[in-house]
Design a protein around this motif. Sequence first.
Motif, short mmCIF file in Angstrom:
data_model
loop_
_atom_site.label_atom_id
_atom_site.label_comp_id
_atom_site.label_asym_id
_atom_site.label_seq_id
_atom_site.Cartn_x
_atom_site.Cartn_y
_atom_site.Cartn_z
N GLY A 1 -52.18 32.00 16.25
CA GLY A 1 -51.86 32.22 14.84
C GLY A 1 -51.43 33.64 14.56
N ASP A 2 -50.76 34.27 15.51
CA ASP A 2 -50.33 35.66 15.33
C ASP A 2 -49.27 35.77 14.24
N THR A 3 -49.24 36.92 13.61
CA THR A 3 -48.17 37.22 12.67
C THR A 3 -46.91 37.56 13.45
N TRP A 4 -45.78 37.66 12.74
CA TRP A 4 -44.51 37.98 13.41
C TRP A 4 -44.58 39.33 14.09
N ASP A 5 -45.24 40.32 13.46
CA ASP A 5 -45.36 41.64 14.09
C ASP A 5 -46.16 41.57 15.39
N ASP A 6 -47.21 40.74 15.41
CA ASP A 6 -48.01 40.59 16.64
C ASP A 6 -47.18 39.94 17.75
N ILE A 7 -46.41 38.94 17.38
CA ILE A 7 -45.58 38.27 18.38
C ILE A 7 -44.53 39.24 18.93
N THR A 8 -43.93 40.05 18.04
CA THR A 8 -42.95 41.02 18.48
C THR A 8 -43.57 42.02 19.46
N ASP A 9 -44.81 42.44 19.17
CA ASP A 9 -45.49 43.37 20.08
C ASP A 9 -45.70 42.73 21.45
N GLN A 10 -46.04 41.43 21.47
CA GLN A 10 -46.27 40.75 22.74
C GLN A 10 -44.98 40.59 23.53
N VAL A 11 -43.87 40.36 22.81
CA VAL A 11 -42.59 40.22 23.50
C VAL A 11 -42.21 41.50 24.22
N ASN A 12 -42.59 42.63 23.64
CA ASN A 12 -42.24 43.92 24.23
C ASN A 12 -43.23 44.38 25.31
N THR A 13 -44.19 43.56 25.68
CA THR A 13 -45.15 43.93 26.70
C THR A 13 -44.52 43.81 28.09
N GLY A 14 -45.22 44.39 29.07
CA GLY A 14 -44.74 44.30 30.44
C GLY A 14 -44.69 42.89 30.94
N ARG A 15 -45.64 42.04 30.49
CA ARG A 15 -45.64 40.65 30.95
C ARG A 15 -44.37 39.92 30.54
N GLN A 16 -43.90 40.18 29.32
CA GLN A 16 -42.68 39.52 28.87
C GLN A 16 -41.48 39.99 29.69
N TRP A 17 -41.45 41.26 30.05
CA TRP A 17 -40.35 41.75 30.87
C TRP A 17 -40.38 41.12 32.26
N ILE A 18 -41.58 40.89 32.77
CA ILE A 18 -41.70 40.22 34.07
C ILE A 18 -41.14 38.81 33.99
N TRP A 19 -41.47 38.10 32.91
CA TRP A 19 -40.95 36.74 32.75
C TRP A 19 -39.43 36.75 32.59
N SER A 20 -38.90 37.78 31.91
CA SER A 20 -37.45 37.88 31.78
C SER A 20 -36.80 38.08 33.14
N LEU A 21 -37.43 38.91 33.98
CA LEU A 21 -36.89 39.15 35.32
C LEU A 21 -36.95 37.88 36.17
N ILE A 22 -38.07 37.16 36.06
CA ILE A 22 -38.19 35.90 36.80
C ILE A 22 -37.13 34.90 36.36
N SER A 23 -36.90 34.82 35.05
CA SER A 23 -35.88 33.90 34.54
C SER A 23 -34.50 34.29 35.04
N LEU A 24 -34.23 35.59 35.05
CA LEU A 24 -32.93 36.07 35.51
C LEU A 24 -32.70 35.69 36.97
N VAL A 25 -33.71 35.93 37.81
CA VAL A 25 -33.59 35.59 39.23
C VAL A 25 -33.41 34.07 39.40
N ALA A 26 -34.13 33.29 38.59
CA ALA A 26 -34.06 31.84 38.72
C ALA A 26 -32.67 31.31 38.37
N TYR A 27 -32.12 31.76 37.23
CA TYR A 27 -30.81 31.26 36.80
C TYR A 27 -29.69 31.73 37.73
N VAL A 28 -29.69 33.03 38.06
CA VAL A 28 -28.64 33.57 38.93
C VAL A 28 -28.75 32.96 40.33
N GLY A 29 -29.99 32.86 40.85
CA GLY A 29 -30.17 32.29 42.18
C GLY A 29 -29.77 30.84 42.26
#
Length: 242
Positions: A126-154
């Motif tokens: 039940g996070d607010t939009w600001d909380d969700i935005t903070d979570q998107v900018n965490t290192g974990r989200q960047w890791i998932w972005s990198l994994i997605s990039l490798v998966a699609y390109v690969g």
Amino acid sequence: MSNNHPPPGQSPDDDPFSKKPQEPTPPSAGGPQEPPPPGGPPPPGSPYDRPPGGAGPYGGGGQPPPSGPNAFGGAYGGADPLAGMPPLADFGRRLLARVIDALIVFVPLFLISLAFGGWGEMADTGDTWDDITDQVNTGRQWIWSLISLVAYVGYDTLMVAKGHGQTLGKRLMKIRVAMLNDGSVPDVSSSLMRAIVLWVPALICCFCLWWLVIIVTILADKPYKQGLHDKAGKTVVVSAPQ
């Protein structure tokens, strides 16, 4: 002993795509053409500089594709190395194939994300939009972005290079990726360049805008219907044999 020797400076082992056919060209077909020198620039009839109305399967003067082992580009060079290739794939089948491929990669990534508390954690707290935005900018989200990039390109690179130019979506839609110069299956480097241009901008910064750019370039390009990713890999998308 025969006195018929190859002309000086021309080896019979030259790259077949850089010389004319061995059979003499009859006068009715336009007369003989001078072969380009080995390692030199492409001939004036190269598909890279041929006008939309020129000869070949993509212009007004093309002939029906031949059958046999050379049906996808031929064993010899000539005025148009694309002579004999299947017709270009229509946009509708290309779009459906891309949607299928995107889902094939997205669904497993989404399920893995749920297993590690990714999307599910944000949805259940039940996070607010600001909380969700903070979570998107965490290192974990960047890791998932990198994994997605490798998966699609690969996925795109390996399927095109090792799957005879076909991803699963393209196989279902009966289309394939081919090299523009001779119709062969793209190698790993061409497939990788094509996949990078297709997916990296979309997944890193501008998802919707980049797909709009890709669509516009495919629809506007003449005569080969190349998106920016096709131009980067020097490829075209053609109909596959049934």
